[in-house]
Write an enzyme that holds these catalytic residues in place. Sequence first.
Site, mmCIF file in Angstrom:
data_model
loop_
_atom_site.group_PDB
_atom_site.id
_atom_site.type_symbol
_atom_site.label_atom_id
_atom_site.label_comp_id
_atom_site.label_asym_id
_atom_site.label_seq_id
_atom_site.Cartn_x
_atom_site.Cartn_y
_atom_site.Cartn_z
ATOM 1 N N HIS A 99 -53.302 1.413 14.699
ATOM 2 C CA HIS A 99 -54.165 0.900 14.630
ATOM 3 C C HIS A 99 -53.386 -0.215 15.073
ATOM 4 C CE1 HIS A 99 -57.310 3.297 12.717
ATOM 5 N NE2 HIS A 99 -56.453 3.664 12.062
ATOM 6 N N GLU A 117 -54.578 0.086 5.897
ATOM 7 C CA GLU A 117 -55.013 1.581 5.421
ATOM 8 C C GLU A 117 -54.509 2.548 4.404
ATOM 9 O OE1 GLU A 117 -56.462 3.504 8.823
ATOM 10 O OE2 GLU A 117 -55.646 5.568 8.213
ATOM 11 N N HIS A 174 -50.438 7.500 13.024
ATOM 12 C CA HIS A 174 -50.846 8.306 11.649
ATOM 13 C C HIS A 174 -51.686 9.513 12.465
ATOM 14 C CE1 HIS A 174 -53.448 5.220 11.325
ATOM 15 N NE2 HIS A 174 -54.221 5.889 10.622
ATOM 16 N N ARG A 194 -55.868 6.433 20.447
ATOM 17 C CA ARG A 194 -56.140 7.510 19.966
ATOM 18 C C ARG A 194 -54.267 7.637 21.225
ATOM 19 N NH1 ARG A 194 -61.747 8.833 21.306
ATOM 20 N NH2 ARG A 194 -62.741 8.705 19.520
HETATM 21 ZN ZN ZN Z 1 -56.425 5.389 10.682
#
Ligand code: ZN
Length: 317
Positions: A99, A117, A174, A194
């Site tokens: 991200h 996150e 991740h 992605r």
């Molecule tokens: Zn993620």
Amino acid sequence: MYEEPIFLEPFFQDRIWGGRKLRTFFGYDIPSDKTGEAWVISAHKNGPSIIANGLLKGKNLLEAWNDNPLLFGKEQGCGEFPLLVKILDANESLSVQVHPDTDYAKEMEDMPYGKAECWYVLDCEPDSRIILGHRAESREDFRKRVDAEQWDELLLPLAVKKGDFFYIPCGTVHAIGKGIMVVEIQQSSDITYRVYDYNRITDEGETRELHIQSAIDVINFPHHPVLPSKTAVNDGDLASMQLIKESYFTVYHWKINGKVKTPLKRDYLLISVIAGAGEISVNGQSFLLEKGSHFILPSTVKTYGISGKLELLVTHE
Ligand code: ZN
């Protein structure tokens, strides 16, 4: 004045990797057997949670934030709600992804927040693994290994167990592995690039889109592992563990066995009950808490008491 907890109903999202654990673990009435995500405290337009009680019952959290900023200690026009709490059921592995940070999200996606996150592992199958980081030395090296599909050489796996906690800064490659269930606390963003999706085919017979160039733009080189330093504080019937404190969010794990009474020390708190049961009392009113309850304590609450035997994840800005 609205002096009570704001309880929220999850917004569910089907995913190619989703399963049934949101029903079996939490008892949620999920819409399908491929439910991957419950957005349990969300004011994001792609899936806002619905308020379940009080004067704002039936409104979603996005409306509450926009119409009643004082509940969050804010003024009108203070921007978008900054946080998002989800529960993820990875019946299959999530794509390998990354991200952007807030600067990149603003400039390239016209969105207000990037997506740092963190994950608290609620449950997992034996030998479960996540991907956290990569071994490439440079963008060119990363691109070369992606083109050659050298995933095992490129990606860094990590064994996980129940109760583990991970911080995933923006720019960190991740993936949550198969068989893992987490609470994810993140900046309120839905931007994912992605890198690899295991060549999976959707029910519609297609592969999901990859975003290799954007991913390589935002990935940190070289990868630096970040280990959050935890701080434990015991106070009477409360065992508090600060899991992380950084610029976007601070998260605590609270274990209560008995009774805790405390003033609200922040503008507002996001609270998720992850185990056990009890009740919260505010302003002479009591509300039942059970595993799977999620609520916000708004700034209008002066003092609150929580009693019972339960575990909570508590987050503030
Ligand atoms: Zn993620």
